[in-house]
Write an enzyme that holds these catalytic residues in place. Structure first.
Site, mmCIF file in Angstrom:
data_model
loop_
_atom_site.group_PDB
_atom_site.id
_atom_site.type_symbol
_atom_site.label_atom_id
_atom_site.label_comp_id
_atom_site.label_asym_id
_atom_site.label_seq_id
_atom_site.Cartn_x
_atom_site.Cartn_y
_atom_site.Cartn_z
ATOM 1 N N ARG A 1 -27.890 7.105 -10.659
ATOM 2 C CA ARG A 1 -27.060 8.252 -10.258
ATOM 3 C C ARG A 1 -26.878 9.234 -11.408
ATOM 4 N NH1 ARG A 1 -22.403 5.208 -6.597
ATOM 5 N NH2 ARG A 1 -23.735 4.902 -4.786
ATOM 6 N N GLU B 1 0.847 -1.203 0.000
ATOM 7 C CA GLU B 1 0.000 0.000 0.000
ATOM 8 C C GLU B 1 0.878 1.246 0.000
ATOM 9 O OE1 GLU B 1 -2.428 2.775 -0.216
ATOM 10 O OE2 GLU B 1 -3.444 0.825 -0.100
ATOM 11 N N HIS C 1 -17.178 10.723 -8.664
ATOM 12 C CA HIS C 1 -17.275 9.686 -7.639
ATOM 13 C C HIS C 1 -16.588 8.386 -8.021
ATOM 14 C CE1 HIS C 1 -18.722 7.353 -4.336
ATOM 15 N NE2 HIS C 1 -19.545 6.631 -5.073
ATOM 16 N N GLY D 1 -23.846 0.153 1.344
ATOM 17 C CA GLY D 1 -23.900 -1.282 1.589
ATOM 18 C C GLY D 1 -23.371 -2.085 0.422
#
Length: 463
Positions: free
Chosen positions: A292, A46, A395, A61
């Protein structure tokens, strides 16, 4: 748990692993656990100081169909419906083979998580879905942090190596196949040999450079992405001949609070549990749970290019994330709708009339205005009332590395690049031109598991 999780000391980084996984979001951690449990030696690398990537920011979710959890909530679902709705919502541009694998492996992914003591026992709904498919913790906590916290607990328990900050700068090839990675650690270059590499680096939603190249119209939009979402995996893959696909398909999320220096995504669960959107006149203007893309376009088309989410205490009780939004100062509150309208500078009569009309629609389960059919389980009538000012922001990046449903990376001629796998947002094809809320978390687990399994098969056959 995440707060107590200690990455493996850099001094323990070895020169050889079966599998190197680049990225520590839910895709990378899931792939690491799956490959490790199948007998592979694994290292997760990472580059950022914080583990978890964009997954940490997910709130609603994880979508899945035909689960036992759904049945416990009285929801009778159909995987074929899940497929067709996702295909339709994606503008029919989704890779059909990937989508087929995805929808049929969401229920097993929920079971796999439960087998690791990660339980998603509550359900809600997101835009573009006809059923409650969005699985989340019974506490209704935001899914992202919950998932990372619990996956890291499994990683720690199984003693899987996770190193940070380690930046992968190049993929290595030998005899026509991937043979490892070149990394930079504290300014020092190092080579790590590996039988295979899984790219789980996420998308490019925080890269002005890549957005300007493929979507210059979005270059000045704010983003919900964490700073590390800069498309590193795309560059690594392209260097070894991988093909990128659908790079112009970038999702703008409709409900993002942008009035503060820090941008906050307001999760779809707020609308899924019953909130409505109103314009500066206090009037609804769209089916809040359409895709969306459609909701974002409707907000952008307003003269003020922004709107307000309106909810009450009953909705707040069903979405614990609202408590967090309130803590960081995003929520305007009032005992009555009239007082709330005054705080927002909206005509009180308009807002009261809009909510009354909406409550009648909920009672009759018929939205004559905009045809909304989901997120209508409760009216907006329980004090205290709340509002959050929102506008669209970059997004999610639907495009990415061209892969097979087995997560194998393809080159420009459609040939598999041996030893290279990719999964999660770094890969293109699954979502078409619009990702459905709740499908990204599902993708991380479904294709993270697939990558862990397929890399194991590849290495077994290579020996």
């Amino acid at each position: 748990m995440a707060t107590k999780f200690q990455p493996t000391p850099i001094s323990q980084l070895q020169d050889q692993y079966d599998v190197v996984i680049v990225g520590s979001g839910a895709t990378g951690l899931t792939a690491a656990i799956q490959a490790h449990e199948l007998g592979m030696t694994v290292a997760v690398l990472e580059k950022e100081d914080k583990l978890g990537g964009n997954t940490n920011r997910a709130s609603s979710g994880m979508n899945a169909a035909e689960t036992n959890i759904q049945l416990k909530h009285g929801i009778i679902d159909n995987v074929a419906d899940f497929y067709h709705e996702t295909y339709q919502d994606g503008g029919r541009l989704n890779d059909k083979d990937m989508l087929g694998y995805f929808v049929y492996h969401t229920a097993p992914a929920i079971d796999w998580l439960a087998d690791h003591d990660i339980h998603l026992d509550d359900i809600t709904v997101t835009g573009g879905m006809s059923q409650k498919r969005t699985h989340r913790p019974a506490s209704m906590a935001p899914i992202g942090g919950f998932l990372i916290q619990h996956l890291l607990a499994v990683v720690q328990q199984e003693q899987i190596a996770v190193f940070q900050p380690v930046r992968v700068t190049h993929l290595q090839m030998k005899n026509g196949r991937i043979s490892g990675v070149k990394v930079t650690i504290n300014g020092v270059d190092r080579h790590i040999n590996a039988g295979a590499v899984i790219l789980a680096t996420g998308g490019f939603g925080a890269s002005q450079e890549i957005l300007k190249k493929y979507r210059p119209d979005l270059a000045n939009y704010k983003t919900t992405n964490q700073p590390g979402a800069t498309g590193d995996g795309l560059k690594l893959a392209e260097e070894v001949g991988a093909e990128l696909m659908q790079m112009n398909l970038v999702q703008v999320h409709p409900t993002v609070q942008q009035d503060q220096p820090h941008v906050y995504l307001i999760g779809e669960a707020v609308r899924g549990e019953g909130a409505i959107l109103v314009n500066a006149h206090g009037e609804r203007f769209v089916n809040e749970l359409n895709t969306r893309k459609i909701v974002s376009n409707a907000i952008t088309a307003l003269p003020e290019h922004s709107a307000y989410l309106i909810f009450d205490q009953g909705i707040r009780d069903r979405v614990k994330a609202i408590d967090f939004y309130d803590q960081v100062g995003l929520v305007k509150k009032a005992a009555t709708l009239t007082q709330l309208a005054d705080k927002l500078g909206i005509d009180p009569d308009h807002l009261v009339e809009t909510v009354q009309k909406w409550n009648k629609s909920v009672a009759s389960h018929h939205d004559a205005q905009f045809g909304r059919t989901t997120g209508m389980d409760r009216p907006i009538e329980q004090p205290q009332f709340g509002a959050i000012h929102i506008a669209p922001a970059v997004h999610y990046t639907m495009g990415g590395i061209h892969i097979t449903p087995k997560t194998q990376v393809l080159d420009g001629n459609g040939n598999i690049i041996k030893g290279l796998f990719a999964a999660g947002e770094v890969a293109g094809g699954l979502h078409g031109n619009n990702r459905v809320g709740g499908n990204s978390i599902a993708e991380t687990v479904v294709f993270g598991r697939q990558a862990g399994q397929q890399v194991t098969l590849y290495l077994r056959q290579s020996r």
